[in-house]
Scaffold this motif. Structure first.
Motif, PDB file in Angstrom:
ATOM      1  N   GLN A 121       4.040  -0.301  -2.223  1.00 21.85           N
ATOM      2  CA  GLN A 121       2.874  -1.069  -0.737  1.00 21.85           C
ATOM      3  C   GLN A 121       1.925  -0.483  -2.504  1.00 21.85           C
ATOM      4  N   GLY A 122       1.854  -0.486  -3.705  1.00 20.88           N
ATOM      5  CA  GLY A 122       0.502  -0.205  -4.312  1.00 20.88           C
ATOM      6  C   GLY A 122       0.841   1.302  -4.443  1.00 20.88           C
ATOM      7  N   THR A 123      -0.395   1.341  -5.113  1.00 25.20           N
ATOM      8  CA  THR A 123      -1.274   3.187  -5.592  1.00 25.20           C
ATOM      9  C   THR A 123      -1.760   3.434  -4.347  1.00 25.20           C
ATOM     10  N   LYS A 124      -1.648   4.785  -3.738  1.00 21.38           N
ATOM     11  CA  LYS A 124      -2.582   5.307  -2.810  1.00 21.38           C
ATOM     12  C   LYS A 124      -4.099   5.628  -4.343  1.00 21.38           C
ATOM     13  N   VAL A 125      -5.090   5.044  -3.609  1.00 25.16           N
ATOM     14  CA  VAL A 125      -6.443   5.822  -4.002  1.00 25.16           C
ATOM     15  C   VAL A 125      -6.918   5.873  -3.154  1.00 25.16           C
ATOM     16  N   LYS A 212     -13.373  -6.644  -4.565  1.00 24.11           N
ATOM     17  CA  LYS A 212     -12.151  -6.978  -4.164  1.00 24.11           C
ATOM     18  C   LYS A 212     -11.311  -6.693  -5.457  1.00 24.11           C
ATOM     19  N   SER A 215     -10.213  -3.259  -6.404  1.00 23.93           N
ATOM     20  CA  SER A 215      -9.967  -2.124  -5.283  1.00 23.93           C
ATOM     21  C   SER A 215      -8.116  -3.031  -6.314  1.00 23.93           C
ATOM     22  N   LYS A 216      -8.544  -3.816  -5.937  1.00 21.96           N
ATOM     23  CA  LYS A 216      -6.762  -5.065  -6.263  1.00 21.96           C
ATOM     24  C   LYS A 216      -6.160  -3.858  -7.878  1.00 21.96           C
ATOM     25  N   CYS A 218      -7.465  -1.024  -9.194  1.00 20.66           N
ATOM     26  CA  CYS A 218      -7.018   0.102  -8.640  1.00 20.66           C
ATOM     27  C   CYS A 218      -5.274   0.725  -7.950  1.00 20.66           C
ATOM     28  N   LYS A 219      -5.893  -0.602  -7.705  1.00 18.84           N
ATOM     29  CA  LYS A 219      -3.957  -0.186  -6.191  1.00 18.84           C
ATOM     30  C   LYS A 219      -3.522  -0.890  -6.491  1.00 18.84           C
ATOM     31  N   TYR A 220      -3.058  -1.406  -7.879  1.00 16.61           N
ATOM     32  CA  TYR A 220      -2.033  -2.066  -8.893  1.00 16.61           C
ATOM     33  C   TYR A 220      -2.211  -2.131 -10.320  1.00 16.61           C
ATOM     34  N   TYR A 226      -4.742  -9.449 -12.629  1.00 20.02           N
ATOM     35  CA  TYR A 226      -6.440  -8.699 -11.930  1.00 20.02           C
ATOM     36  C   TYR A 226      -7.449  -8.187 -13.379  1.00 20.02           C
TER      37      TYR A 226
END
Length: 278
Positions: A121-125, A212, A215-216, A218-220, A226
């Protein structure tokens, strides 16, 4: 009996406003527009808008890539803690009573429950330890150069629109060729004004799209696509800004050419029959 054809005099303040609009518009066409065309051409030929190496437009994202071993250790510890919590919530069954009936000759083999692997689910930032992700300073500086010219084109188009509107004579039968030229010129000015407003909106869409994708990233943080997409967006915006500035210059040139060629019919759309005789 009073005559039906009464001449309505304008308010002195309104008449002064109309006169100032006419004088200012004619001055813009004759003096400002040629100087503006030369100014925009020089900006397009400057170093800022003639970047050959697109890598110069890239910006350091300041998004760190976390240590994968630390993430794996954190996931394993989290999984072990969940297993211990489940064991504590299910105490062993006491002997005696109805529980003793389970100790029969028939042995029940309990299969171990399957452990579901956590979904990616990706990294929780929550925060970036390296600080905020800044805008692309090079592109932002170019935007600050282009935006005032877009706003100025909208204002100049609005001024020309009011100027020609005030020059349109009252509606009469016949001899309307000059009026048709005024209307065609007015339609062209409205088109330029609408396109200039669309150029301004294009800038805000760039910031939204870039935000946008950041933010992707940062999450992945492990997905390099990205990060590459952010560089592509910056290069695309540079090309778009150059095209926008070129279109603004072309609009000034087209309006100047159209108005100067038809200045006589725009200022005096109708001529008297006495002038045509000589």
């Amino acid at each position: 009996m009073a005559s039906r054809n009464q001449h309505v005099e304008l308010n002195p303040d309104v008449e002064a406003f109309v006169t100032s609009v006419k004088d200012k518009a004619e001055s813009h066409v004759k003096v400002k527009f040629p100087a503006k065309i030369v100014e925009l051409t020089n900006i397009l030929d400057s170093v800022d808008f003639t970047v050959k190496d697109r890598a110069q437009l890239h910006q350091n994202l300041n998004i760190p890539v976390p240590d994968p071993m630390a993430i794996i250790r954190g996931c394993n510890n989290h999984h072990e803690n969940n297993v211990e919590e489940k064991d504590n919530t299910n105490p062993p069954a006491t002997r005696g009573g109805k529980r003793r009936k389970t100790e029969s000759k028939i042995s029940v083999v309990e299969e171990p429950a399957e452990v579901e692997s956590p979904k990616v689910q990706g990294t929780k930032v929550l925060a970036l330890t390296s600080g905020p992700v800044s805008c692309n300073t090079k592109i932002t500086r170019l935007i600050d150069i282009v935006k005032p010219h877009i706003c100025e084109l909208v204002e100049d188009s609005n001024l020309l629109k009011m100027w020609i509107t005030f020059l349109i004579p009252k509606i009469e039968d016949g001899n309307n060729f000059g009026v048709s030229i005024q209307e065609d010129t007015l339609g062209e000015i409205r088109t330029v004004e609408a396109e200039a407003a669309a150029f301004y909106e294009q800038i805000s869409r760039y910031y939204m799209s870039r935000g946008k994708v950041i933010s992707k990233a940062c999450k992945y943080p492990f997905v390099n696509d990205y990060r590459r997409m952010i560089d592509e967006l910056d290069e695309k915006e540079f090309l778009s800004l150059r095209i926008v500035l070129s279109e603004v210059r072309n609009h000034y040139a087209a309006l100047y050419d159209l108005i100067t060629k038809n200045m006589e019919k725009i200022v005096r759309p109708r001529t008297s029959n006495a002038e045509n005789l000589y």
